[in-house]
Design a protein around this motif. Structure first.
Motif, short mmCIF file in Angstrom:
data_model
loop_
_atom_site.label_atom_id
_atom_site.label_comp_id
_atom_site.label_asym_id
_atom_site.label_seq_id
_atom_site.Cartn_x
_atom_site.Cartn_y
_atom_site.Cartn_z
N UNK A 151 0.36 -7.29 4.54
CA UNK A 151 -0.23 -6.10 4.19
C UNK A 151 1.16 -5.20 4.45
N UNK A 152 1.70 -4.49 3.64
CA UNK A 152 2.75 -3.43 3.90
C UNK A 152 2.43 -2.01 3.37
N UNK A 153 2.36 -1.01 4.19
CA UNK A 153 2.08 0.26 3.99
C UNK A 153 3.41 1.11 3.97
N UNK A 154 3.83 1.71 2.85
CA UNK A 154 5.19 2.24 2.67
C UNK A 154 5.31 3.57 2.80
N UNK A 155 4.40 4.30 2.56
CA UNK A 155 4.61 5.73 2.79
C UNK A 155 5.19 6.32 1.73
N UNK A 156 5.06 5.83 0.44
CA UNK A 156 5.80 6.15 -0.77
C UNK A 156 4.70 6.71 -1.71
N UNK A 157 5.29 7.41 -2.78
CA UNK A 157 4.48 7.59 -4.06
C UNK A 157 4.16 6.41 -4.85
N UNK A 158 3.49 6.77 -6.06
CA UNK A 158 3.26 5.36 -6.79
C UNK A 158 4.27 4.92 -7.36
N UNK A 159 5.25 5.49 -7.89
CA UNK A 159 6.36 4.90 -8.42
C UNK A 159 7.17 3.93 -7.54
N UNK A 160 7.79 4.55 -6.33
CA UNK A 160 8.43 3.71 -5.45
C UNK A 160 7.38 2.40 -5.10
N UNK A 161 6.02 2.61 -4.92
CA UNK A 161 5.34 1.73 -4.42
C UNK A 161 5.19 0.36 -5.48
N UNK A 193 0.79 -1.19 -0.04
CA UNK A 193 -0.14 0.07 0.03
C UNK A 193 0.98 1.27 0.05
N UNK A 194 0.39 2.09 -0.73
CA UNK A 194 1.08 3.75 -0.68
C UNK A 194 1.04 4.22 0.71
N UNK A 195 0.06 3.95 1.43
CA UNK A 195 0.16 4.15 2.85
C UNK A 195 0.53 5.80 3.07
N UNK A 196 0.25 6.62 2.09
CA UNK A 196 0.59 8.08 2.15
C UNK A 196 -0.49 9.21 2.35
N UNK A 197 -1.66 8.83 2.61
CA UNK A 197 -2.70 9.81 2.51
C UNK A 197 -2.94 10.23 1.11
N UNK A 198 -2.57 9.81 0.32
CA UNK A 198 -2.80 10.20 -1.22
C UNK A 198 -4.13 9.80 -1.69
N UNK A 199 -4.63 10.18 -2.95
CA UNK A 199 -6.05 9.78 -3.41
C UNK A 199 -5.95 8.38 -3.53
N UNK A 200 -4.78 7.91 -4.05
CA UNK A 200 -5.03 6.34 -4.28
C UNK A 200 -5.21 5.46 -2.87
N UNK A 201 -4.11 6.03 -1.98
CA UNK A 201 -4.39 5.24 -0.70
C UNK A 201 -5.78 5.56 0.19
N UNK A 202 -6.53 6.80 -0.16
CA UNK A 202 -7.72 7.07 0.31
C UNK A 202 -8.67 6.01 -0.39
N UNK A 203 -8.70 5.85 -1.78
CA UNK A 203 -9.48 5.04 -2.50
C UNK A 203 -9.27 3.53 -1.88
N UNK A 204 -7.97 2.86 -1.78
CA UNK A 204 -7.50 1.74 -1.56
C UNK A 204 -8.45 1.46 -0.16
N UNK A 205 -8.26 2.45 1.01
CA UNK A 205 -8.72 2.23 2.15
C UNK A 205 -10.50 1.88 1.97
N UNK A 206 -11.01 2.76 1.07
CA UNK A 206 -12.60 2.68 1.15
C UNK A 206 -12.69 1.24 0.61
N UNK A 207 -11.98 0.66 -0.07
CA UNK A 207 -12.28 -0.61 -0.81
C UNK A 207 -12.06 -1.54 0.26
N UNK A 208 -11.07 -1.43 1.12
CA UNK A 208 -10.69 -2.47 2.26
C UNK A 208 -12.13 -2.36 3.16
N UNK A 209 -12.56 -1.28 3.50
CA UNK A 209 -13.66 -1.09 4.34
C UNK A 209 -14.80 -1.75 3.65
N UNK A 210 -15.08 -1.74 2.40
CA UNK A 210 -16.09 -2.53 1.76
C UNK A 210 -15.98 -3.91 2.06
#
Length: 270
Positions: free
Chosen positions: A167-177, A140-157
């Motif tokens: 599960x590994x949250x890395x706190x990085x942008x999309x490229x490094x992830x 996971x990006x784990x960086x409070x980005x739009x992608x991360x927010x979307x991912x967390x919304x899907x997990x909630x579902x």
């Protein structure tokens, strides 16, 4: 001596005026890493400068960080992709003139061997559930980005907490992830644009796409000049106006990587 002092004063005033003029022709944009890594801004900004004379200083971060820069008055406008957070940004008075700009989509990528057997599944929440149940690696990006927010919304579902061993949250942008997911041979969720820009460097493949919940809309929002009088509101509005007009919208539709269209412009239909 008086002449020298007068000359220095004139030069100082001239330098200050020149600096102010340069600042007035520079726009500070906070945006997502997806618009940056996809190459879209490198494609659009030279044409914008040619048309208007403005230069754009790009600060690429996740949506959360970009909106915080807007809240602090550190930028003139934001270009992001998290509708709920953007609505909150405007409602609280930090942003004005929100405009739909374009959309793309997210895809789920993973090892070509697909150990969780996701290929053929069309429901993204079922895919996420299988990854968790099989305890496969998910980066996971784990960086409070739009992608991360979307991912967390899907997990909630899925009703599954994303805290399983793989599960590994890395706190990085999309490229490094993406790079980390490739190295670990795990799964991740990425916007299609960054995937197309990086895919040739990765040992990954798309395992799920097309679920309507993976739709990814972008907006452009100006920072409120009533709250932050020092922002370059005129420059920011010029950029926003340019982005939603037919020329830029056509350019957005025409932009491709590896023969594939990355974004679909949707401002003209408003």
């Amino acid at each position: 001596m008086k002449l020298l002092k007068s000359t220095l004063v004139v030069l100082s005033l001239f330098s200050a005026g020149a600096l102010q003029a340069a600042e007035d022709m520079t726009i500070r944009l906070a945006t997502t890493t997806s618009t940056y890594h996809s190459g879209l801004l490198d494609y659009l900004l030279p044409e914008f400068k040619k048309d208007t004379g403005y230069s754009v200083e790009v600060l690429a971060a996740g949506t959360g960080k970009s909106l915080r820069m807007g809240q602090n008055g550190d930028v003139d406008l934001v270009m992001t992709h998290a509708p709920k957070a953007e609505a909150d940004f405007v409602e609280k008075g930090y942003g004005v003139l929100p405009r739909k700009l374009m959309y793309n989509d997210f895809v789920i990528v993973g090892p070509e061997s697909d150990p969780a057997k996701l290929t053929g599944i069309s429901d993204v929440t079922k895919a996420f559930s299988k990854i968790a149940e099989e305890n496969e690696t998910f980066v996971s990006r784990g960086d409070d980005s739009g992608t991360h927010k979307k991912e967390l919304n899907l997990w909630a579902q899925t009703k599954i907490e994303p805290n399983f061993g793989g599960y590994k949250a890395v706190g990085q942008g999309m490229g490094p992830t993406l790079n980390m997911a490739s190295e670990l041979q795990g799964y991740t969720m990425t916007d299609r644009g960054t995937w197309l820009a990086y895919q040739n460097k990765l040992q990954l493949a798309i395992v799920l796409q097309g679920d309507e919940r993976l739709f990814n809309p972008y907006q452009v929002i100006l920072v409120n000049p009533s709250r932050y009088p020092d922002v370059n509101y005129q420059g920011a509005k010029s950029f926003s106006d340019w982005l939603v007009n037919p020329k830029a919208q056509s350019m957005i539709n025409d932009y491709k990587r590896h023969g594939e269209q990355l974004f679909v412009a949707n401002a003209i239909t408003q």
